[in-house]
Design a protein around this motif. Sequence first.
Motif: not given
Lengths: 159, 292
Positions: A134-138, B100-104, B189-195
């Motif tokens: 939940n922390n993004l770094c570009r 454990s997978l809703i949001g971060g 498509p990602r490992n986490e933080m997605d819909i």
Amino acid sequence: MPAKTHVTTTINGEQVDFLCEPRQSLLECLRDVIGLTGTKEGCNDGNCGACTVNMDGRIVTSCLVLGVEAEGANIETIEGVADGSNLHPLQLAFLENAALQCGICTPGFILSSKALLEQNPNPTEHEIRFWLANNLCRCTGYDKIVRAVQDAAKRMQEA
Amino acid sequence: MKWIDYENAKTVDEAVKILSQSGGKARPMAGGTDLIVQLRVKDPRVDADVVVNVKDIPELNELSYSTTKGLTIGAAVPCHKIYNDSNVITHYPALIDSASLIGGTQIQGRASLGGNLCNAAPSGDSIPNLVAHNGVATLAGPNGTREVAVEDVCTGPRQTCIGKDEILVSINLPNPGEGFGANYIRFIPRNEMDIAVVGAGVSVNISGGKFTAAKVSLASVAPTPISVPNAISALVGESVGDGPIQNAANAAKEAAKPISDMRGTAEYRKHLCEVLTRRALNTAVERAQGGK
């Protein structure tokens, strides 16, 4: 204009009183009302984690908390992480491992990583990456951040 | 964000009273991770003058288990409390799949399964899982409380059967009994933080080598999370094995009525329904048979 709300809270161990509108986020209150600008605004919708603070023992994105919800809470921001002029092991590790470039995401990463190491002093790379999702770094591509957290974990265990 | 007032309700009655007196312009807030965004965006998706904090109401913070009543999850209990709860870990481990997978991490510190249900997104990750656990929602309104099966709560995209003067108090998951296993998985498509492109929540009860009960529920393939009755009938009464599981997975693909959007085409989503239902059922069977 309706009346503002008086909020009494604890930030970095000190009692703080402030006035805010109920619609203002905790992030806005920290930065614009109280003047603690170490907490950064990124996306303002909970995705980027730049505004991460610790609230009552849990990390939260302060853009998704209302300032009025801080009443009676115990909040830790980046300003409370160092002990005077002595940097926290995480801050040292981020500097020495070059885990930042522009630095906007760093306060959020430090707060998130600190909460991780407090509950899991020796996390695996996998655990670190999921905790910090939940922390993004570009800038960094994350590898240096993960290594810095591992380095800080080591320093804190040796201390 | 336009001006809103903030009320801190301490009891269910107080919250209901504020909602009733607001003329439909008050919204309950637990974690606020959806609501605050919906109020703040340029074209607000929620028309509210008042936000009612419900996190200080004791019933909405309950997280308790008994063999007779099963698990009661207060509507405001945040995800992190759910996946760290010893009763959940022991008796409802599959609930952790969603929590454990809703949001971060930060979102899980605030977001609740109750809020996920009330938000009624077609992609709500906890909803198929609650359906698979035979969840029942308790609602409180001016005329008292009523119970609604979780699978009947969502009526459209971001629409529920919950009245504007009602609040969700808690969700009850009955004791699943022996030989129960469940699972929720999603494709992103990602490992986490997605819909979820598609999410599948399933459960089975197994006794004497046969499926005695089952649930299959899908997210992101219709205006609301859906149940798949044909998948249930493909399983119940059959011997545990690949055949019935494949039939149930095919029924899930058949039941899905997805749209094409930036996350995936309708055809791809239907394909995913088959794959995810099959995989989730295999995991649920493993869990029912004593695996973790």
